[in-house]
Design an enzyme around this catalytic site. Structure first.
Site, mmCIF file in Angstrom:
data_model
loop_
_atom_site.group_PDB
_atom_site.id
_atom_site.type_symbol
_atom_site.label_atom_id
_atom_site.label_comp_id
_atom_site.label_asym_id
_atom_site.label_seq_id
_atom_site.Cartn_x
_atom_site.Cartn_y
_atom_site.Cartn_z
ATOM 1 N N CYS A 269 60.561 -27.705 -20.396
ATOM 2 C CA CYS A 269 59.254 -27.044 -20.285
ATOM 3 C C CYS A 269 59.046 -26.032 -21.419
ATOM 4 O O CYS A 269 58.783 -26.427 -22.540
ATOM 5 C CB CYS A 269 59.112 -26.409 -18.904
ATOM 6 S SG CYS A 269 57.386 -26.096 -18.448
ATOM 7 N N HIS A 359 59.780 -31.225 -15.429
ATOM 8 C CA HIS A 359 60.861 -30.604 -14.664
ATOM 9 C C HIS A 359 61.762 -31.643 -14.004
ATOM 10 O O HIS A 359 61.526 -32.044 -12.860
ATOM 11 C CB HIS A 359 60.280 -29.676 -13.599
ATOM 12 C CG HIS A 359 59.664 -28.442 -14.165
ATOM 13 N ND1 HIS A 359 60.351 -27.244 -14.290
ATOM 14 C CD2 HIS A 359 58.433 -28.223 -14.678
ATOM 15 C CE1 HIS A 359 59.556 -26.339 -14.844
ATOM 16 N NE2 HIS A 359 58.388 -26.919 -15.078
ATOM 17 N N GLU A 361 64.596 -31.183 -12.773
ATOM 18 C CA GLU A 361 65.378 -30.600 -11.679
ATOM 19 C C GLU A 361 64.624 -30.598 -10.354
ATOM 20 O O GLU A 361 65.226 -30.420 -9.292
ATOM 21 C CB GLU A 361 65.791 -29.165 -12.026
ATOM 22 C CG GLU A 361 64.734 -28.101 -11.810
ATOM 23 C CD GLU A 361 63.600 -28.162 -12.797
ATOM 24 O OE1 GLU A 361 62.557 -27.531 -12.550
ATOM 25 O OE2 GLU A 361 63.742 -28.835 -13.843
#
Length: 385
Positions: A269, A359, A361
């Site tokens: 990001c 993202h 994660e």
């Protein structure tokens, strides 16, 4: 930048009037939700139907007022396991139909109560579909939410909104990053050590690395190159975070120092935008950004399309159709958003470095891009070999 006073009872508070005022003069009336008072920020919309707790506690949302496009929010309440950080970071919260009673075995309190306890001013009863369409047409803009028994006229409120700072040119990473370094130990056998630069890191990020046998040393945004290499890292990670990447001079210089040493590098990001700047590319502000958990991105190396989680209002300005020469060797766009051709990833061809704009994660899902942490492990394995 929030002031608030909490109501004595939820029922009384829900009856209090509230108004949302955009900087272009359009307003939406509703009812108080969360804390009562006033707040300012950049109005953005999130398309996620789940994961509102992770959204609220994502430091990347610092100084933003989040409009939830899903109409019914709060039905699973709030728990103490899912936050991505120690507090709620959004400046304000906008929902259409808040759940009156949460229903989930993990819930320990209501979303309304959590917003109130942390002083987050919100508004409910708003036509969020109309508000989202307005932001898609006009772009993200400054906004204020005001609630209470006695609201001044909207002309006065509009002037307050227009005096609030803009997101463009905002340098916010140091406001959300840790002040002291800390360690997230590897789960199971330790295989690698990573220095993670906290620009607004989410708790799930070092956890995803720890699952892969990585000991993660999370360092402040102000960390120096000496701080980074004092932990003897096998790799360096640059996290997500809020603000305008054009202001991030220190992280860019730090990343360039890492690239000079050819240490395996991974950015997510804001970290992707930092890599773009470190390589000599520009960045720009998107009209309304990408937020939510259903954005289609293509990995150009495999041709695979992933459904991904996003939260960014800026993007890297790099050519999609050619390999670029940079001070650190050849670079190319590795991932692209299929909705609008925005750059969603970069990779160096001559050094072990890559980044993605979204993202992988994503605690709340989707998990299509989790393989990127394995790609980072592969870079460190290759360097060690």
């Amino acid at each position: 930048m929030t002031t608030s006073t909490q109501g004595n009872a939820s029922k009384r508070k829900r009856a209090l009037p509230a108004v949302l005022v955009l900087e272009d003069g359009r307003s939406f009336r509703g009812r108080a939700y969360g804390a009562v008072g006033e707040t300012f920020g950049e109005a953005v919309f999130s398309t996620g139907m789940t994961g509102y707790q992770e959204t609220l506690t994502d430091p990347s949302y610092h100084r933003q007022v989040v409009v939830m496009t899903a109409p019914h929010i709060g039905n699973t309440g709030v728990n103490d396991e899912d936050p991505e950080s120690k507090k709620i970071w959004v400046s304000g919260y906008v929902v259409r139909d808040p759940a009156r009673v949460p229903s989930n075995w993990r819930s320990v309190r209501t979303l309304d109560d959590e917003l109130s306890a942390q002083g987050v001013v919100g508004i409910s009863g708003v036509d969020t579909r109309a508000l989202t369409r307005h932001l898609r047409e006009r772009g993200a803009m400054r906004v204020g939410i005001f609630s209470g028994d006695a609201l001044p006229d909207e002309g006065t409120l509009l002037e307050k909104v227009r005096q609030a700072p803009e997101m463009k040119g905002a340098n916010l990473s140091a406001e959300v990053a840790t002040e002291e370094a800390y360690v997230v130990p590897a789960i199971g056998t330790k295989k690698f050590t990573v220095a993670a630069i906290d620009l607004g890191i989410k708790g799930m990020t070092p956890h995803r690395m720890a699952e892969r046998g990585i000991e993660v040393h999370v360092l402040p945004a102000t960390a120096t190159v000496e701080d980074v290499y004092a932990v003897e890292p096998d790799g360096v990670f640059f996290s997500n975070g809020p603000g305008d990447p054009a202001t991030a001079e220190h992280p860019v210089a730090l990343m360039q120092a890492v690239l000079e040493r050819q240490t395996p590098l991974f950015g997510i990001c804001f970290g992707n935008q930092i890599l773009g700047r470190a390589l000599g590319f520009g960045t720009f502000k998107l009209k309304y950004g990408h937020r939510g958990i259903n954005q289609p991105v293509q990995d150009r190396s495999t041709g695979k399309v992933e459904v991904t989680a996003h939260n960014h209002g800026f993007a890297v300005d790099a050519p999609l159709d050619k390999v670029s020469d940079t001070p650190y060797g050849r670079a190319e766009v590795s991932h692209v958003c299929l909705n609008d051709n925005v750059v969603e990833g970069l990779q160096l061809l001559d050094r072990p470095a890559f980044s993605v704009q979204y993202h992988p994660e994503a605690a709340a899902g989707p998990h299509d891009a989790a393989y990127l942490f394995d790609r980072f492990v592969s870079l460190m394995e290759g360097q060690r070999a």
